[in-house]
Design a protein around this motif. Structure first.
Motif, PDB file in Angstrom:
ATOM      1  N   ILE A  29      12.501  52.387-114.334  1.00 25.52           N
ATOM      2  CA  ILE A  29      11.380  51.637-114.908  1.00 25.52           C
ATOM      3  C   ILE A  29      10.138  51.812-114.043  1.00 25.52           C
ATOM      4  O   ILE A  29       9.034  52.050-114.555  1.00 25.52           O
ATOM      5  N   CYS A  30      10.304  51.740-112.734  1.00 22.15           N
ATOM      6  CA  CYS A  30       9.179  51.926-111.810  1.00 22.15           C
ATOM      7  C   CYS A  30       8.617  53.340-111.938  1.00 22.15           C
ATOM      8  O   CYS A  30       7.396  53.529-111.963  1.00 22.15           O
ATOM      9  N   ARG A  31       9.491  54.316-112.065  1.00 25.14           N
ATOM     10  CA  ARG A  31       9.068  55.714-112.203  1.00 25.14           C
ATOM     11  C   ARG A  31       8.246  55.909-113.468  1.00 25.14           C
ATOM     12  O   ARG A  31       7.185  56.526-113.451  1.00 25.14           O
ATOM     13  N   TYR A  32       8.724  55.370-114.593  1.00 25.86           N
ATOM     14  CA  TYR A  32       7.972  55.496-115.838  1.00 25.86           C
ATOM     15  C   TYR A  32       6.676  54.697-115.800  1.00 25.86           C
ATOM     16  O   TYR A  32       5.660  55.117-116.350  1.00 25.86           O
ATOM     17  N   GLY A  33       6.702  53.542-115.145  1.00 29.27           N
ATOM     18  CA  GLY A  33       5.486  52.740-115.024  1.00 29.27           C
ATOM     19  C   GLY A  33       4.407  53.437-114.218  1.00 29.27           C
ATOM     20  O   GLY A  33       3.222  53.332-114.515  1.00 29.27           O
ATOM     21  N   LEU A  34       4.837  54.162-113.190  1.00 24.62           N
ATOM     22  CA  LEU A  34       3.873  54.911-112.383  1.00 24.62           C
ATOM     23  C   LEU A  34       3.419  56.190-113.080  1.00 24.62           C
ATOM     24  O   LEU A  34       2.415  56.777-112.706  1.00 24.62           O
ATOM     25  N   GLY A  35       4.170  56.629-114.072  1.00 22.44           N
ATOM     26  CA  GLY A  35       3.807  57.852-114.789  1.00 22.44           C
ATOM     27  C   GLY A  35       4.450  59.098-114.217  1.00 22.44           C
ATOM     28  O   GLY A  35       4.018  60.205-114.494  1.00 22.44           O
ATOM     29  N   LEU A  36       5.486  58.934-113.415  1.00 23.12           N
ATOM     30  CA  LEU A  36       6.172  60.063-112.798  1.00 23.12           C
ATOM     31  C   LEU A  36       7.396  60.414-113.646  1.00 23.12           C
ATOM     32  O   LEU A  36       8.520  60.064-113.316  1.00 23.12           O
ATOM     33  N   ILE A  37       7.171  61.126-114.755  1.00 23.48           N
ATOM     34  CA  ILE A  37       8.235  61.321-115.734  1.00 23.48           C
ATOM     35  C   ILE A  37       8.937  62.674-115.620  1.00 23.48           C
ATOM     36  O   ILE A  37       9.762  63.004-116.449  1.00 23.48           O
ATOM     37  N   GLY A  38       8.659  63.441-114.601  1.00 21.14           N
ATOM     38  CA  GLY A  38       9.296  64.745-114.447  1.00 21.14           C
ATOM     39  C   GLY A  38      10.763  64.626-114.066  1.00 21.14           C
ATOM     40  O   GLY A  38      11.224  63.610-113.537  1.00 21.14           O
ATOM     41  N   PHE A  39      11.505  65.697-114.309  1.00 21.43           N
ATOM     42  CA  PHE A  39      12.939  65.741-114.006  1.00 21.43           C
ATOM     43  C   PHE A  39      13.216  65.507-112.527  1.00 21.43           C
ATOM     44  O   PHE A  39      14.154  64.811-112.160  1.00 21.43           O
ATOM     45  N   GLU A  40      12.393  66.095-111.679  1.00 18.91           N
ATOM     46  CA  GLU A  40      12.633  65.984-110.235  1.00 18.91           C
ATOM     47  C   GLU A  40      12.538  64.539-109.762  1.00 18.91           C
ATOM     48  O   GLU A  40      13.278  64.123-108.870  1.00 18.91           O
ATOM     49  N   PHE A  41      11.660  63.745-110.363  1.00 18.68           N
ATOM     50  CA  PHE A  41      11.555  62.338-109.987  1.00 18.68           C
ATOM     51  C   PHE A  41      12.799  61.559-110.441  1.00 18.68           C
ATOM     52  O   PHE A  41      13.243  60.643-109.765  1.00 18.68           O
ATOM     53  N   GLY A  42      13.352  61.941-111.585  1.00 18.69           N
ATOM     54  CA  GLY A  42      14.591  61.320-112.054  1.00 18.69           C
ATOM     55  C   GLY A  42      15.754  61.619-111.125  1.00 18.69           C
ATOM     56  O   GLY A  42      16.574  60.745-110.830  1.00 18.69           O
ATOM     57  N   THR A 168      -5.588  56.655-113.401  1.00 24.72           N
ATOM     58  CA  THR A 168      -4.802  55.460-113.082  1.00 24.72           C
ATOM     59  C   THR A 168      -3.649  55.707-112.115  1.00 24.72           C
ATOM     60  O   THR A 168      -3.237  54.768-111.432  1.00 24.72           O
ATOM     61  N   LEU A 169      -3.129  56.925-112.038  1.00 29.80           N
ATOM     62  CA  LEU A 169      -1.998  57.179-111.135  1.00 29.80           C
ATOM     63  C   LEU A 169      -2.329  56.830-109.686  1.00 29.80           C
ATOM     64  O   LEU A 169      -1.576  56.085-109.049  1.00 29.80           O
ATOM     65  N   PRO A 170      -3.446  57.313-109.135  1.00 24.08           N
ATOM     66  CA  PRO A 170      -3.761  56.914-107.755  1.00 24.08           C
ATOM     67  C   PRO A 170      -3.976  55.404-107.615  1.00 24.08           C
ATOM     68  O   PRO A 170      -3.569  54.812-106.613  1.00 24.08           O
ATOM     69  N   LEU A 171      -4.587  54.786-108.631  1.00 26.82           N
ATOM     70  CA  LEU A 171      -4.799  53.331-108.575  1.00 26.82           C
ATOM     71  C   LEU A 171      -3.473  52.575-108.579  1.00 26.82           C
ATOM     72  O   LEU A 171      -3.298  51.603-107.844  1.00 26.82           O
ATOM     73  N   LYS A 172      -2.537  53.017-109.415  1.00 26.61           N
ATOM     74  CA  LYS A 172      -1.234  52.352-109.483  1.00 26.61           C
ATOM     75  C   LYS A 172      -0.466  52.514-108.174  1.00 26.61           C
ATOM     76  O   LYS A 172       0.135  51.557-107.684  1.00 26.61           O
ATOM     77  N   ILE A 173      -0.510  53.707-107.609  1.00 24.23           N
ATOM     78  CA  ILE A 173       0.206  53.938-106.348  1.00 24.23           C
ATOM     79  C   ILE A 173      -0.421  53.123-105.215  1.00 24.23           C
ATOM     80  O   ILE A 173       0.290  52.485-104.431  1.00 24.23           O
ATOM     81  N   MET A 174      -1.760  53.099-105.138  1.00 25.81           N
ATOM     82  CA  MET A 174      -2.432  52.313-104.095  1.00 25.81           C
ATOM     83  C   MET A 174      -2.153  50.819-104.260  1.00 25.81           C
ATOM     84  O   MET A 174      -1.924  50.115-103.277  1.00 25.81           O
ATOM     85  N   PHE A 176       0.490  49.452-105.716  1.00 25.08           N
ATOM     86  CA  PHE A 176       1.902  49.236-105.392  1.00 25.08           C
ATOM     87  C   PHE A 176       2.110  49.177-103.879  1.00 25.08           C
ATOM     88  O   PHE A 176       2.799  48.300-103.368  1.00 25.08           O
ATOM     89  N   ILE A 177       1.468  50.093-103.161  1.00 26.61           N
ATOM     90  CA  ILE A 177       1.610  50.125-101.698  1.00 26.61           C
ATOM     91  C   ILE A 177       0.898  48.950-101.056  1.00 26.61           C
ATOM     92  O   ILE A 177       1.432  48.297-100.155  1.00 26.61           O
ATOM     93  N   ALA A 178      -0.324  48.634-101.524  1.00 28.01           N
ATOM     94  CA  ALA A 178      -1.095  47.525-100.956  1.00 28.01           C
ATOM     95  C   ALA A 178      -0.407  46.177-101.166  1.00 28.01           C
ATOM     96  O   ALA A 178      -0.499  45.285-100.322  1.00 28.01           O
ATOM     97  N   ALA A 179       0.298  46.042-102.274  1.00 26.87           N
ATOM     98  CA  ALA A 179       1.003  44.793-102.560  1.00 26.87           C
ATOM     99  C   ALA A 179       2.350  44.708-101.844  1.00 26.87           C
ATOM    100  O   ALA A 179       3.077  43.725-102.004  1.00 26.87           O
ATOM    101  N   GLY A 180       2.676  45.719-101.053  1.00 29.76           N
ATOM    102  CA  GLY A 180       3.967  45.712-100.362  1.00 29.76           C
ATOM    103  C   GLY A 180       5.119  45.935-101.311  1.00 29.76           C
ATOM    104  O   GLY A 180       6.193  45.357-101.153  1.00 29.76           O
ATOM    105  N   GLY A 181       4.895  46.767-102.318  1.00 32.88           N
ATOM    106  CA  GLY A 181       5.881  46.984-103.375  1.00 32.88           C
ATOM    107  C   GLY A 181       7.215  47.525-102.899  1.00 32.88           C
ATOM    108  O   GLY A 181       8.257  47.084-103.363  1.00 32.88           O
ATOM    109  N   TRP A 182       7.193  48.475-101.954  1.00 32.67           N
ATOM    110  CA  TRP A 182       8.465  49.067-101.519  1.00 32.67           C
ATOM    111  C   TRP A 182       9.323  48.058-100.777  1.00 32.67           C
ATOM    112  O   TRP A 182      10.536  47.996-100.983  1.00 32.67           O
TER     113      TRP A 182
END
Length: 193
Positions: A29-42, A168-174, A176-182
């Motif tokens: 879900i996180c992968r699809y939300g970030l837009g990382l839909i490639g096979f390698e990310f799966g 939006t990809l860089p904004l979503k990643i920033m 996620f990281i700024a909010a302490g997502g990991w």
């Protein structure tokens, strides 16, 4: 052939009776939300899910005999896993509402031998899916809002040839990281919260 069947059943047991279902669902879900839909990310999500599932259930897996069963060279000892050792792990993470809907009796009121590990396993997997979807929604809603705002902003600016995902990809990643997502995601997935 016997060794292959045993290995498949051990992996299946590892997938069903650990937190793998929850972890892999949330990471997907996180992968699809970030837009990382490639096979390698799966593939990366699956490998991380396996590693976290083994890490989160290490004491129970060791008690069940997983390392020995996977590494056994002798056919007689290969595949001898005590699934009953995973019952406390599953019961600790079992959602009471799901257990009630499946008519599972609480541990204190249970007669010897009931419910079976199979029915407890089904309730455990459904509980893990429920928790994964709840956590996934918490992750997905802000990411979808960022996507909508990015698409709206590009439409207002009249930029039709640029994909909103590029912006939006860089904004979503920033975010996620700024909010302490990991850290928060890791604590939730490993059951620390």
């Amino acid at each position: 052939m016997l060794e292959t069947d045993t290995s498949v059943s051990l992996v299946l047991c590892l997938v069903l009776f650990t937190s793998f279902v929850k972890i892999s669902t949330v990471l997907s879900i996180c992968r699809y939300g970030l837009g990382l839909i490639g096979f390698e990310f799966g593939a990366v999500c699956l490998l991380v899910a396996f590693a976290l599932a083994i890490f989160s259930g290490a004491p129970e897996l060791k008690a069940a005999g997983f390392p020995d069963a996977l590494l056994a060279k002798n056919k007689a000892t290969q595949g001898s896993v005590n699934v009953d050792a995973l019952v406390p792990f599953m019961e600790k993470r079992l959602d009471p509402l799901v257990a009630e809907q499946l008519n599972l009796v609480p541990k204190e009121e249970r007669a010897p031998g009931a419910p079976s590990v199979k029915s407890l396993g089904v309730a455990f997997v459904l509980s893990e899916l429920k928790a994964a979807f709840q956590l996934g929604c918490v992750l997905l809603v802000p990411l979808v809002i960022i996507d909508l705002l990015g698409a709206h902003l590009l439409a207002l600016l009249g930029v039709q040839h640029l994909s909103p995902q590029v912006v939006t990809l860089p904004l979503k990643i920033m975010t996620f990281i700024a909010a302490g997502g990991w850290g928060a995601l890791g604590r939730k997935l490993l059951g620390a919260e």
